[in-house]
Scaffold this active site. Structure first.
Site, mmCIF file in Angstrom:
data_model
loop_
_atom_site.group_PDB
_atom_site.id
_atom_site.type_symbol
_atom_site.label_atom_id
_atom_site.label_comp_id
_atom_site.label_asym_id
_atom_site.label_seq_id
_atom_site.Cartn_x
_atom_site.Cartn_y
_atom_site.Cartn_z
ATOM 1 N N GLU A 2 0.820 -1.204 0.000
ATOM 2 C CA GLU A 2 0.000 0.000 0.000
ATOM 3 C C GLU A 2 0.852 1.252 0.000
ATOM 4 O OE1 GLU A 2 -4.093 -1.316 2.140
ATOM 5 O OE2 GLU A 2 -2.456 -0.828 3.462
ATOM 6 N N CYS A 25 3.458 8.417 1.505
ATOM 7 C CA CYS A 25 4.100 7.391 2.328
ATOM 8 C C CYS A 25 4.217 6.129 1.483
ATOM 9 C CB CYS A 25 3.227 7.159 3.559
ATOM 10 S SG CYS A 25 3.780 5.805 4.613
ATOM 11 N N CYS A 42 6.658 -7.634 6.196
ATOM 12 C CA CYS A 42 7.800 -7.157 6.989
ATOM 13 C C CYS A 42 8.294 -8.309 7.855
ATOM 14 C CB CYS A 42 7.352 -5.992 7.877
ATOM 15 S SG CYS A 42 8.716 -5.143 8.709
ATOM 16 N N CYS A 64 7.195 -6.395 14.922
ATOM 17 C CA CYS A 64 6.886 -5.492 16.028
ATOM 18 C C CYS A 64 5.460 -5.845 16.463
ATOM 19 C CB CYS A 64 6.956 -4.034 15.580
ATOM 20 S SG CYS A 64 8.601 -3.576 14.990
ATOM 21 N N CYS A 115 2.267 -3.808 15.392
ATOM 22 C CA CYS A 115 2.094 -3.432 13.984
ATOM 23 C C CYS A 115 1.394 -4.525 13.195
ATOM 24 C CB CYS A 115 3.473 -3.137 13.370
ATOM 25 S SG CYS A 115 3.372 -2.652 11.637
ATOM 26 N N CYS A 119 -0.845 4.600 10.458
ATOM 27 C CA CYS A 119 0.374 3.831 10.724
ATOM 28 C C CYS A 119 0.043 2.499 11.348
ATOM 29 C CB CYS A 119 1.251 4.550 11.751
ATOM 30 S SG CYS A 119 1.960 6.028 11.158
HETATM 31 N N1 SAH Z 1 9.999 -0.462 9.493
HETATM 32 C C1 SAH Z 1 9.998 0.973 9.576
HETATM 33 C C2 SAH Z 1 8.908 1.656 8.744
HETATM 34 C C3 SAH Z 1 7.496 1.112 8.858
HETATM 35 S S1 SAH Z 1 6.545 1.431 10.282
HETATM 36 C C4 SAH Z 1 9.901 1.403 11.009
HETATM 37 O O1 SAH Z 1 9.711 0.560 11.882
HETATM 38 O O2 SAH Z 1 10.057 2.581 11.295
HETATM 39 C C5 SAH Z 1 6.054 3.078 10.249
HETATM 40 C C6 SAH Z 1 5.650 3.615 11.642
HETATM 41 O O3 SAH Z 1 4.343 3.180 12.047
HETATM 42 C C7 SAH Z 1 6.580 3.155 12.735
HETATM 43 O O4 SAH Z 1 6.944 4.199 13.573
HETATM 44 C C8 SAH Z 1 5.724 2.173 13.472
HETATM 45 O O5 SAH Z 1 6.204 1.978 14.759
HETATM 46 C C9 SAH Z 1 4.370 2.807 13.403
HETATM 47 N N2 SAH Z 1 3.281 1.900 13.740
HETATM 48 C C10 SAH Z 1 3.227 0.589 13.490
HETATM 49 N N3 SAH Z 1 2.067 0.056 13.955
HETATM 50 C C11 SAH Z 1 1.370 1.061 14.501
HETATM 51 C C12 SAH Z 1 0.080 1.138 15.103
HETATM 52 N N4 SAH Z 1 -0.695 0.068 15.233
HETATM 53 N N5 SAH Z 1 -0.340 2.335 15.541
HETATM 54 C C13 SAH Z 1 0.437 3.430 15.381
HETATM 55 N N6 SAH Z 1 1.642 3.427 14.798
HETATM 56 C C14 SAH Z 1 2.120 2.247 14.367
#
Ligand code: SAH
Length: 371
Positions: free
Chosen positions: A107, A120, A127, A131, A134, A357
């Site tokens: 996306e 973005c 991935c 995390c 996420c 995000c």
């Molecule tokens: N791998 C990279 C880029 C992708 S994530 C990274 O980790 O930075 C982009 C952003 O979205 C990151 O800061 C991540 O922590 C945040 N993010 C992921 N899941 C989220 C969620 N459920 N709510 C809010 N932010 C989130």
């Protein structure tokens, strides 16, 4: 782990046998011109049509000879990745579900703000980081995107707003780029690097490096290169100033703990008070949102020119966390701002279309590969 086995080659040949020129570098276009027996300066014209004018067919390239245009037509194409779904949120955020030529999906999102508009883009399908907060991390299938597929995401965003030819900087709706979509961009360094050089070239798409930010979960060994080689802004997904908490929510912290991550941030090439590192901090209820957590964060960032983006957690079905209350977020922020830190609470965007995000997740694992 970091090598996901896709080539970084820019010239992808589709099942229909036509080589795609979208995503080709200047030198690759020069090779194409040479192979077709054309003078090299025609490659510059091709480049201009593709990246400055954004045309979709060779016929529009009126300063190329009819002959050259028709040989191009026979063997080459100008394809963006396919948009299979476009949704626009009531706050103006727009999201594209994109299908690449092998059927994999990712996306891209456009986020309009008062004085800029940010596209973005994703750097991988899925991935590998897992995390725990996420949604993308729950997707099984992962591969690197090629530079062509990344450049293509920005180009289809421009198509969607009709923003061709490349407008002067001040008049652009799509003014900034963040590598903050699906995937870990530093695990796909070479293709990201190639994409950045195409996106920033002055006679084409012409986005300044100062308007591009790469977000990493903390791939420490590649952070320095990001500043040195790419010369773009850095954002770090931090989410905790405590190693135990950070490891529990971000497994990468085990391999690259805070001490190493902070050393890499301190040494980031080009950082200054005018060019700070952005730290993203997703607020998870009762996990990382207490006043003690805020004080630990202040201590951790003491020597680093930084801006902290406090991000409300965006829930998704089955997520193991809850969002912090607004009260907890404000309390947290106040501790930071009292110490002189810049710490806006980021308004969630595009929630009605799951474009915020961490909500990006495609169902590509259910799509069978075409035989
Ligand atoms: N791998 C990279 C880029 C992708 S994530 C990274 O980790 O930075 C982009 C952003 O979205 C990151 O800061 C991540 O922590 C945040 N993010 C992921 N899941 C989220 C969620 N459920 N709510 C809010 N932010 C989130």
């Amino acid at each position: 782990m970091t090598d996901l086995g896709t080539s970084n080659s820019q010239t992808t040949t589709s099942p229909r046998g036509k080589t795609n020129l979208v995503g080709c570098s200047q030198s690759e276009l020069t090779m194409v011109a040479r192979q077709l027996g054309e003078r090299e300066f025609h490659a510059k014209q091709l480049w201009h049509w593709i990246y400055h004018r954004g045309v979709h067919d060779f016929d529009s390239m009126t300063d190329l000879s009819r002959n050259f245009r028709s040989t191009l037509e026979d063997g080459y194409a100008l394809r963006r990745p396919l948009v299979t779904r476009e949704q626009t949120s009531n706050d103006g955020t727009r999201k594209w579900l994109i299908r690449f030529e092998d059927g994999q999906e990712a996306e891209a999102v456009f986020i309009p703000e008062d004085n800029r508009g940010t596209v973005c883009i994703s750097s991988q399908v899925g991935c590998t980081l897992n995390c725990r907060f996420c949604h993308t991390g729950t997707q099984r299938l992962v591969r690197n995107l090629s530079s062509s597929e990344m450049v293509g995401q920005f180009m289809l965003a421009r198509d969607s707003y009709g923003e061709w030819p490349t407008p002067k900087t001040a008049r652009r709706r799509l003014s900034n780029i963040v590598l903050m979509g699906m995937g870990e961009p530093l695990y796909n360094f070479d293709a990201v690097s190639e994409a950045i050089s195409i996106l920033t070239a002055g006679n084409g798409i012409a986005i300044s490096k100062r308007r591009i930010t790469l977000s990493t979960a903390g791939v420490v060994p590649d952070i320095r290169r990001c500043g040195e080689v790419l010369g773009i802004n850095l954002a770090v997904s931090l989410h905790s100033a405590d190693d135990d908490i950070r490891t529990a929510i971000m497994p990468i912290n085990k391999k690259h703990p805070l001490k190493d991550l902070m050393a890499a941030c301190r040494d980031y090439p080009g950082i200054s008070n005018a060019r700070r590192i952005t730290f993203e901090y997703v607020m998870l209820k009762d996990v990382n949102d207490s006043p003690a957590d805020a004080r630990a964060l202040v201590r951790l960032l003491r020597e680093i020119p930084s801006k902290i983006n406090i991000i409300p957690f965006n829930p998704w079905p089955g997520a193991p966390y809850e969002a912090s209350s607004m009260e907890a977020m404000i309390r947290f922020r106040t501790i930071l701002t009292d110490k002189g830190l810049t710490a806006p609470i980021r308004a969630p965007r595009g929630q009605d279309i799951l474009a915020a995000c961490g909500q990006l997740r495609t169902d590509s694992k259910r799509i069978k590969k075409h035989g």
